[in-house]
Scaffold this active site. Structure first.
Site, PDB file in Angstrom:
ATOM      1  N   SER A  52      60.763 -11.372 127.161  1.00 56.31           N
ATOM      2  CA  SER A  52      60.783 -11.451 125.700  1.00 56.31           C
ATOM      3  C   SER A  52      62.179 -11.673 125.134  1.00 56.31           C
ATOM      4  O   SER A  52      62.323 -12.237 124.045  1.00 56.31           O
ATOM      5  CB  SER A  52      60.181 -10.177 125.094  1.00 56.31           C
ATOM      6  OG  SER A  52      60.863  -9.021 125.562  1.00 56.31           O
ATOM      7  N   GLY A  89      56.992  -9.716 128.220  1.00 57.23           N
ATOM      8  CA  GLY A  89      56.370  -8.731 129.091  1.00 57.23           C
ATOM      9  C   GLY A  89      56.482  -9.047 130.562  1.00 57.23           C
ATOM     10  O   GLY A  89      56.007  -8.268 131.405  1.00 57.23           O
ATOM     11  N   ASN A 118      61.836  -5.294 131.943  1.00 54.85           N
ATOM     12  CA  ASN A 118      60.529  -4.631 131.964  1.00 54.85           C
ATOM     13  C   ASN A 118      60.311  -3.846 133.254  1.00 54.85           C
ATOM     14  O   ASN A 118      59.615  -2.827 133.254  1.00 54.85           O
ATOM     15  CB  ASN A 118      59.417  -5.677 131.789  1.00 54.85           C
ATOM     16  CG  ASN A 118      59.419  -6.272 130.393  1.00 54.85           C
ATOM     17  OD1 ASN A 118      59.455  -5.558 129.402  1.00 54.85           O
ATOM     18  ND2 ASN A 118      59.400  -7.593 130.307  1.00 54.85           N
ATOM     19  N   ASP A 199      62.411  -1.893 116.905  1.00 56.86           N
ATOM     20  CA  ASP A 199      61.976  -1.232 118.137  1.00 56.86           C
ATOM     21  C   ASP A 199      63.155  -0.802 119.004  1.00 56.86           C
ATOM     22  O   ASP A 199      62.977  -0.081 119.997  1.00 56.86           O
ATOM     23  CB  ASP A 199      61.029  -2.121 118.938  1.00 56.86           C
ATOM     24  CG  ASP A 199      61.654  -3.455 119.353  1.00 56.86           C
ATOM     25  OD1 ASP A 199      62.888  -3.619 119.230  1.00 56.86           O
ATOM     26  OD2 ASP A 199      60.909  -4.343 119.809  1.00 56.86           O
ATOM     27  N   HIS A 202      64.542  -5.255 121.195  1.00 55.85           N
ATOM     28  CA  HIS A 202      64.684  -6.698 121.047  1.00 55.85           C
ATOM     29  C   HIS A 202      65.733  -7.048 119.983  1.00 55.85           C
ATOM     30  O   HIS A 202      65.754  -6.443 118.912  1.00 55.85           O
ATOM     31  CB  HIS A 202      63.341  -7.326 120.672  1.00 55.85           C
ATOM     32  CG  HIS A 202      62.287  -7.123 121.701  1.00 55.85           C
ATOM     33  ND1 HIS A 202      61.367  -6.096 121.628  1.00 55.85           N
ATOM     34  CD2 HIS A 202      62.022  -7.799 122.847  1.00 55.85           C
ATOM     35  CE1 HIS A 202      60.562  -6.157 122.686  1.00 55.85           C
ATOM     36  NE2 HIS A 202      60.944  -7.182 123.436  1.00 55.85           N
TER      37      HIS A 202
END
Length: 231
Positions: A52, A89, A118, A199, A202
């Site tokens: 991402s 992801g 991830n 979040d 990002h």
């Protein structure tokens, strides 16, 4: 109808000969230009194999750092195209599994590996991370591509031992295979809350130019080695 004089006939013949000669000279000059064009002018491909952070999560795709890279290459008139093979992801294991299709489709000369975040957030063992990253490097090189690794860091709440070993994995693989490494793809970004989305994971659109600068610092020497830019 009177016949043309000898002088007129000779003038017409000379004009025809001159036109034919000029045409031959023009064609020869064009062929010389084409044959003397540098071989490296042929466009080659950079593949970004990422997650991402490279897939422009939370923004329009043209705002992401990969799109910034495309524009920089175009602005500098470098004969490269960019294929963004990033999937939000994605992990190193899934990247390794889909890499053969990516290589077959794009036939890249350079692969930027921007995966691993991830894996760290899921607590994947450093040994598995290293094995999958090594597999990606070996497959890309076997296909004739140079590899640039873009490392990532994870929050300290995963424990000091794990976070340190996780970070060292990227360095270890880069050193073992003599590859260029961007130690932190989010260097100068992750520590600035104004550049991060809500979040906390990002980056915002405003951070993408800085991310590209982090990548470019190690990508440009590879382009130099391949004869695309002057050192």
């Amino acid at each position: 109808m009177p016949k043309p004089s000898v002088r007129t006939t000779l003038a017409l013949a000379a004009s025809t000969i001159d036109h034919s000669l000029m045409l031959r000279v023009a064609v020869a000059a064009m062929l010389l230009f084409v044959l003397s064009a540098p071989a490296h002018a042929e466009e080659r491909t950079i593949v970004v194999l990422g997650d991402s952070l490279s897939a422009a999560y939370g923004m329009d795709r043209e705002q992401g750092w990969v799109a910034h890279l495309e524009r920089r290459l175009a602005d500098e008139q470098l004969p490269w195209r960019v294929a963004n093979a990033s999937v939000s992801g994605d992990t190193l294991r899934s990247g390794l599994n889909r890499l053969p299709r990516v290589l077959e489709r794009h036939e890249p000369a350079i692969v930027i590996v921007a995966l691993g975040g991830n894996d760290g957030l899921r607590g994947v063992s450093p040994g598995e991370i290293e094995n999958n990253l090594t597999g990606i490097v070996e497959k890309a090189r076997a296909a004739g591509a140079e590899v640039l690794i873009a490392g990532v860091r994870i929050p300290p709440n995963y424990g000091q031992a794990y976070t340190q070993r996780f970070a060292a994995t990227f360095t270890d693989v880069a050193e073992e295979h003599d590859l260029r490494l961007v130690p932190r793809i989010l260097d100068g970004v992750a520590e600035n809350r104004d550049l991060m989305q809500d979040d906390g994971i990002h980056p915002r659109a405003e951070a993408q130019a800085r991310i590209l600068d982090n990548i470019w610092s190690e990508l440009r020497p590879i382009l130099e080695e391949q004869g695309s830019v002057e050192s």
